[in-house]
Design a protein around this motif. Structure first.
Motif, PDB file in Angstrom:
ATOM      1  N   LEU A 248       0.826  -1.204   0.000  1.00 10.13           N
ATOM      2  CA  LEU A 248       0.000   0.000   0.000  1.00 10.13           C
ATOM      3  C   LEU A 248       0.862   1.257   0.000  1.00 10.13           C
ATOM      4  O   LEU A 248       0.551   2.250  -0.681  1.00 10.13           O
ATOM      5  N   ARG A 249       1.952   1.226   0.761  1.00 10.47           N
ATOM      6  CA  ARG A 249       2.852   2.392   0.809  1.00 10.47           C
ATOM      7  C   ARG A 249       3.430   2.700  -0.566  1.00 10.47           C
ATOM      8  O   ARG A 249       3.443   3.850  -1.009  1.00 10.47           O
TER       9      ARG A 249
ATOM     10  N   LYS B  22     -10.489  -4.753   8.293  1.00  9.48           N
ATOM     11  CA  LYS B  22     -10.321  -3.314   8.040  1.00  9.48           C
ATOM     12  C   LYS B  22      -9.165  -3.061   7.072  1.00  9.48           C
ATOM     13  O   LYS B  22      -9.276  -2.232   6.169  1.00  9.48           O
ATOM     14  N   LEU B  23      -8.048  -3.782   7.272  1.00  9.62           N
ATOM     15  CA  LEU B  23      -6.890  -3.583   6.402  1.00  9.62           C
ATOM     16  C   LEU B  23      -7.190  -4.024   4.971  1.00  9.62           C
ATOM     17  O   LEU B  23      -6.826  -3.340   4.006  1.00  9.62           O
TER      18      LEU B  23
ATOM     19  N   ALA C 195      -7.177  -1.812   1.618  1.00  7.73           N
ATOM     20  CA  ALA C 195      -6.351  -2.234   0.482  1.00  7.73           C
ATOM     21  C   ALA C 195      -7.185  -2.346  -0.785  1.00  7.73           C
ATOM     22  O   ALA C 195      -6.759  -1.930  -1.869  1.00  7.73           O
ATOM     23  N   GLU C 196      -8.394  -2.897  -0.661  1.00  5.74           N
ATOM     24  CA  GLU C 196      -9.265  -3.031  -1.823  1.00  5.74           C
ATOM     25  C   GLU C 196      -9.610  -1.665  -2.412  1.00  5.74           C
ATOM     26  O   GLU C 196      -9.629  -1.482  -3.637  1.00  5.74           O
TER      27      GLU C 196
ATOM     28  N   ALA D 276      -6.038   2.922  -7.617  1.00  2.00           N
ATOM     29  CA  ALA D 276      -4.793   2.882  -8.400  1.00  2.00           C
ATOM     30  C   ALA D 276      -5.070   2.370  -9.817  1.00  2.00           C
ATOM     31  O   ALA D 276      -4.509   2.888 -10.795  1.00  2.00           O
ATOM     32  N   ARG D 277      -5.933   1.367  -9.932  1.00  2.00           N
ATOM     33  CA  ARG D 277      -6.285   0.869 -11.267  1.00  2.00           C
ATOM     34  C   ARG D 277      -7.045   1.932 -12.058  1.00  2.00           C
ATOM     35  O   ARG D 277      -6.855   2.069 -13.282  1.00  2.00           O
ATOM     36  N   GLN D 278      -7.894   2.680 -11.388  1.00  2.00           N
ATOM     37  CA  GLN D 278      -8.623   3.761 -12.054  1.00  2.00           C
ATOM     38  C   GLN D 278      -7.655   4.824 -12.555  1.00  2.00           C
ATOM     39  O   GLN D 278      -7.834   5.371 -13.661  1.00  2.00           O
ATOM     40  N   LEU D 279      -6.616   5.106 -11.775  1.00  2.00           N
ATOM     41  CA  LEU D 279      -5.603   6.076 -12.202  1.00  2.00           C
ATOM     42  C   LEU D 279      -4.902   5.602 -13.475  1.00  2.00           C
ATOM     43  O   LEU D 279      -4.700   6.388 -14.412  1.00  2.00           O
ATOM     44  N   LEU D 280      -4.549   4.319 -13.519  1.00  2.00           N
ATOM     45  CA  LEU D 280      -3.883   3.787 -14.710  1.00  2.00           C
ATOM     46  C   LEU D 280      -4.804   3.852 -15.920  1.00  2.00           C
ATOM     47  O   LEU D 280      -4.353   4.134 -17.048  1.00  2.00           O
TER      48      LEU D 280
END
Length: 499
Positions: free
Chosen positions: A180-181, A236-237, A241-242, A248-252
Motif C-alpha cells: 500500500l505504501r 479493516k486492512l 487495500a481493496e 490505483a487501477r482507475q488512475l492507470l
C-alpha cells in the motif's frame, strides 16, 4: 567506453611486475595475485575480457560514447567486490586509494585526477554483468587453477546452503502495508505529474494503513483475547487495500496505460521478468503483488485455509523469496533460496546453482553430477554428499557416474552399517566430506553470501555468482602465492589450518 585493456604507461609498472605484500594476511592479496596471473596469460585474458565486453557493450561499439571504465577495470572491481565482501562505497574508496589495486587495474600515479570511480559508475557497470556470464568467468578461473592442480577434480564434495534475501521478517499484514505504501507514493507522483485529481489524501491513507498494520501486530502478539481482534483488524486492512487498489487501477485507466497481459502475470512480476520500466508499469506490478497477498490473507485468516509455501509472497520488494524450513539452529526458518555448491580437492567451487523454489536436494544430485562429469571429460572419480541428497535410486545412479559414490544414508543405524561395509575409498570420501561446510562458512562470512545485498531475482543470481568468483580467485591466488613463497603469510589458508 575506453579501451578493453589498459595500455602500459610510464607512471605505472607492467601489471605482471606489480609487487604484492606477501606478509599481509588481507584477503585482497591472493585476489590481486590471481588477477595478475590471469592477466599474464594472454589466452585467458582475452577470453575473460571478451565475456565482460559482450555484456557491457552488447551490440554497441566501445569506441563511441562517454568515457567510462575499460573491461579490465570492470573485471578487477567485480573480483574485489565480494572477494573482499565490500559494498559499493567501500569499493569506491578502495579503487581510489589502494595503490596496488590501482596498479593491477593499470592506473598510473599521473591519473589521480583523470579517473573517476564514483560508486554509481561502478554499480552501473557491474550490474551489466549477467549471471550466466559470471558462471562462465568462474569456469575460466577454475580451468586456470586446474593447470596448477590437475588432480584436484578427481574428488568433489557438495552441499547446499541458504543465501537470504534482504527482507524484514515477513507477515501478511506488514507485506500488505509495504504494498500500500508503494502504491500510494507512486500514485501520488503520477497524479501530480499528469495533473489528475483524487490523490491529495495520500499521507492520510498511509497513516491509516500504518495504524492498521500496527494494530494487527499487537493483536498477534497478545495473549488471551488478542487473537479475537486479529480477524477484525484484517477485515479493516483488506477493505482499505481493496479501496486503494481500485483507485490505483482507475488512475492507470485515466492515464490510458495499456500493459501487455501476457507480460504482466503474477509469475513474471515475482521473477522480475515483467517490464517494470516506467512508473505506470511499476505501479501495476505492486498492484498485482498486493492483490495476491490480500487474497492469501483473506483465505488464511478469514476463511481458515492452510496455504502452501509456494502460494505465499514474503516480500513486496523481493517477491521471488522462498520460505525454507531447514530446522537448523539458530535459524530453523530462513527467507531466500538454497544454493548448491560443489567443491574440488583444491578448494575451487567447480559448480554452483541457485536452486529453484520447491526443488529438493535429492532431485539435484544426479543431473548436476552428469553434467559436471561430462564437462570435465570423466575425470571425477569420487563424489560425496550428505544424507539430504539420499534416495536408493540416487545411490544407484551416482554409482554409474563416478567410480566412488558417497551419499550418506538416512538413519544412524543404516549410516553405521554403510560406513562399516564401505570400501577404503568410500570411508576416505566420507571422512573428508565435512570440509565442504568450511567453504560454505567462508562464502557466508568472507564473500558476502549470508544475505544478498542486491535487488530482484536477477540481482540475487548475480550476487551469488560474484561471491563464488571472489572465492575461486582467493583459492587460485593462494595456490600461486604458495608457489611464489611457501612460508609467506598471504599464502596461508585458515581453512587448511582448521582442517
Amino acid at each position: 567506453m575506453r579501451l578493453t585493456c589498459p595500455e602500459q604507461r610510464l607512471d605505472c609498472l607492467p601489471i605482471n611486475d606489480v609487487r604484492l605484500n606477501l606478509e599481509c594476511r588481507d584477503e585482497i592479496i591472493p585476489i590481486l595475485r590471481a588477477l595478475q596471473h590471469v592477466y599474464g596469460d594472454a589466452g585467458v585474458r582475452r577470453e575473460l575480457l571478451a565475456l565482460v565486453g559482450k555484456d557491457v557493450n552488447g551490440a554497441t561499439s566501445r569506441k563511441y560514447g562517454r568515457r567510462g571504465m575499460n573491461y579490465w577495470e570492470i573485471t578487477v572491481l567485480a573480483a574485489a567486490r565480494l572477494g573482499c565482501n565490500l559494498d559499493y562505497d567501500k569499493l569506491q574508496d578502495l579503487a581510489e586509494n589502494h595503490r596496488t589495486l590501482r596498479q593491477i587495474m593499470g592506473i598510473g600515479s599521473w591519473q589521480d585526477d583523470e579517473v573517476d570511480f564514483d560508486w554509481r559508475r561502478i554499480e552501473g557497470n557491474l550490474i551489466k554483468l549477467r549471471p550466466e556470464t559470471l558462471q562462465k568467468l568462474n569456469a575460466v578461473i577454475v580451468k586456470a587453477g586446474h593447470v596448477l592442480e590437475p588432480k584436484a577434480i578427481e574428488a568433489v564434495r557438495g552441499d547446499s546452503f541458504v543465501v537470504e534475501t534482504n527482507i524484514h521478517y515477513a507477515t501478511e499484514s506488514s507485506v500488505i502495508g509495504d504494498g500500500l505504501r508503494k502504491m500510494v507514493n507512486l500514485a501520488v507522483e503520477l497524479a501530480k505529474e499528469h495533473e489528475v485529481e483524487g490523490w491529495r489524501q495520500g499521507k492520510h491513507l498511509l497513516k491509516k494503513a500504518r495504524a492498521l498494520v500496527r494494530a494487527i501486530g499487537r493483536a498477534s502478539r497478545a495473549k488471551g483475547q488478542g487473537a479475537d481482534r486479529l480477524q477484525p483488524g484484517y477485515k479493516k486492512l483488506l477493505a482499505l487495500a481493496e479501496d486503494i487498489v481500485e483507485r490505483a487501477r482507475q488512475l492507470l485507466r485515466s492515464l490510458r496505460f495499456k500493459p501487455n497481459p501476457v507480460a504482466f502475470t503474477l509469475e513474471n512480476v515475482k521473477n522480475g521478468t515483467a517490464p517494470l520500466t516506467t512508473p505506470e508499469a511499476e505501479l501495476l506490478g505492486f498492484i498485482i503483488l498486493t492483490e495476491k497477498v490480500c487474497d492469501n490473507a483473506r483465505r488464511r485468516v478469514l476463511q481458515g485455509e492452510t496455504l502452501a509455501n509456494e502460494e505465499k509472497i514474503h516480500s513486496i520488494f523481493e517477491p521471488h523469496t522462498e520460505l525454507i524450513k531447514r530446522g537448523k539452529q539458530p535459524n530453523p526458518i530462513e527467507f531466500g533460496h538454497k544454493v548448491l555448491v560443489i567443491e574440488d580437492a583444491a578448494g575451487f567451487v567447480v559448480d554452483y546453482r541457485v536452486v529453484d523454489n520447491g526443488v529438493l536436494d535429492q532431485d539435484l544430485v544426479v543431473p548436476v553430477m552428469k553434467k559436471l562429469q561430462q564437462r570435465f571429460d570423466g575425470k571425477i572419480k569420487s563424489a560425496s554428499f550428505d544424507r539430504g541428497f539420499h534416495t536408493p535410486q540416487n545411490q544407484e545412479d551416482l554409482a554409474e557416474i563416478v567410480r566412488t559414490p558417497c551419499i550418506a544414508t538416512k538413519g544412524q543405524e543404516k549410516g553405521r552399517q554403510q560406513q562399516k561395509e564401505g570400501t577404503v575409498a568410500f570411508r576416505k570420501a566420507r571422512q573428508h566430506h565435512p570440509g565442504v561446510e568450511s567453504v560454505i562458512g567462508a562464502l557466508q562470512k568472507g564473500n558476502g553470501l549470508k544475505r544478498s545485498r542486491d535487488r530482484s531475482k536477477r540481482g540475487y543470481d548475480r550476487y551469488v555468482a560474484l561471491g563464488i568468483l571472489g572465492r575461486n580467485l582467493q583459492t587460485l591466488g593462494k595456490l600461486l602465492l604458495a608457489k611464489d613463497k611457501a612460508d609467506c603469510k598471504a599464502a596461508q589458508s585458515k581453512r587448511k589450518q582448521a582442517g
